[in-house]
Write a protein that holds these residues in place. Structure first.
Motif, short mmCIF file in Angstrom:
data_model
loop_
_atom_site.label_atom_id
_atom_site.label_comp_id
_atom_site.label_asym_id
_atom_site.label_seq_id
_atom_site.Cartn_x
_atom_site.Cartn_y
_atom_site.Cartn_z
N ALA A 17 0.83 -1.22 0.00
CA ALA A 17 0.00 0.00 0.00
C ALA A 17 0.86 1.26 0.00
O ALA A 17 0.64 2.15 -0.83
N TYR A 18 1.84 1.36 0.90
CA TYR A 18 2.60 2.60 0.95
C TYR A 18 3.58 2.74 -0.21
O TYR A 18 3.90 3.85 -0.62
N MET A 19 4.04 1.63 -0.77
CA MET A 19 4.91 1.73 -1.95
C MET A 19 4.11 2.24 -3.16
O MET A 19 4.59 3.12 -3.90
N ILE A 20 2.92 1.70 -3.36
CA ILE A 20 2.09 2.16 -4.48
C ILE A 20 1.72 3.62 -4.28
O ILE A 20 1.79 4.42 -5.22
N ASP A 78 14.05 15.55 -8.49
CA ASP A 78 14.44 15.66 -7.08
C ASP A 78 13.24 15.97 -6.19
O ASP A 78 13.09 15.40 -5.11
N VAL A 79 12.39 16.86 -6.65
CA VAL A 79 11.17 17.21 -5.89
C VAL A 79 10.27 15.99 -5.76
O VAL A 79 9.75 15.68 -4.68
N ALA A 80 10.09 15.26 -6.86
CA ALA A 80 9.23 14.08 -6.86
C ALA A 80 9.80 12.97 -5.99
O ALA A 80 9.07 12.32 -5.23
N LEU A 81 11.11 12.72 -6.08
CA LEU A 81 11.73 11.69 -5.25
C LEU A 81 11.64 12.04 -3.77
O LEU A 81 11.40 11.16 -2.93
N ASN A 82 11.83 13.30 -3.44
CA ASN A 82 11.70 13.73 -2.05
C ASN A 82 10.30 13.46 -1.53
O ASN A 82 10.11 12.95 -0.42
N ASP A 83 9.30 13.80 -2.34
CA ASP A 83 7.91 13.55 -1.94
C ASP A 83 7.67 12.05 -1.73
O ASP A 83 7.08 11.65 -0.73
N SER A 84 8.14 11.24 -2.66
CA SER A 84 7.94 9.80 -2.55
C SER A 84 8.61 9.23 -1.30
O SER A 84 8.01 8.45 -0.57
N LEU A 85 9.85 9.63 -1.09
CA LEU A 85 10.58 9.09 0.07
C LEU A 85 9.93 9.47 1.38
O LEU A 85 9.90 8.67 2.32
N LYS A 95 6.91 9.72 1.93
CA LYS A 95 5.70 8.95 2.11
C LYS A 95 6.05 7.48 2.39
O LYS A 95 5.40 6.81 3.18
N ILE A 96 7.12 7.00 1.78
CA ILE A 96 7.52 5.61 1.93
C ILE A 96 8.18 5.36 3.28
O ILE A 96 7.83 4.38 3.96
N ILE A 97 9.10 6.21 3.69
CA ILE A 97 9.82 5.98 4.95
C ILE A 97 8.87 5.99 6.15
O ILE A 97 8.89 5.06 6.96
#
Length: 169
Positions: free
Chosen positions: A77-80, A141-148, A150-152
């Motif tokens: 769930a959190y990865m998706i 970079d902005v998108a990866l920061n947002d994803s991380l 949420k994932i961490i």
């Protein structure tokens, strides 16, 4: 694994779409939606994980849930959620260079406003390194920061929710 994926993809997808809509809405309201979108993520991630695990427990697994099952469902769930949110934000920033430039200038403005405090705490060299990093920032970079971000936290929320909802025979 399909048993876990089937129960979690719905909630992860919905959460990712909510995060993307939140980003767009906040971008419409503010020049830099990134910080407020992270706060929204801290609210939506545990809700999505809870709903995914609860749905799996009640409707797929006959009211039973082991810790490992909860972790598996929560992970999916959190990865998706993180992937959909990050990809969506990346695409939006690629399409709208004005929004990306607004985010970049807002971050540089905050850095300039706090220059004396930052230099006092970490030194001139660290300030210059941070300024250069912001100047070299890309939409990815902005998108990866947002994803991380949420994932961490999703991992920690999954551990707690899996323990709370655990029910074995």
């Amino acid at each position: 694994m399909m048993k876990y994926f089937g129960s979690a993809y719905k909630f992860g997808s919905l959460g990712g779409l909510f995060c993307l809509v939140s980003f767009l809405f906040l971008a419409w309201l503010y020049g830099d939606p990134t910080n407020l979108n992270l706060v929204f993520g801290y609210i939506i991630v545990p809700i999505v994980i809870f709903l995914a695990i609860k749905y799996f427990k009640d409707y797929t697994n006959e009211g039973m849930l082991s810790f490992s099952e909860g972790m598996s469902v929560g992970f999916v769930a959190y990865m998706i959620l993180g992937i959909i949110s990050g990809l969506g934000i990346w695409l939006v920033l690629l399409i709208s260079d004005d929004l990306f430039q607004s985010i970049l200038s807002a971050k540089l403005q905050i850095l300039a406003e706090n220059k004396d405090m930052i230099i006092g705490q970490v030194g001139e060299k660290s300030f210059d390194t941070t300024k250069n990093s912001i100047n070299e920032m890309t939409a990815l970079d902005v998108a990866l920061n947002d994803s991380l971000w949420k994932i961490i936290p999703g991992l920690f929320f999954t551990i707690i929710i899996s323990i709370i909802l655990r029910k074995t025979q």
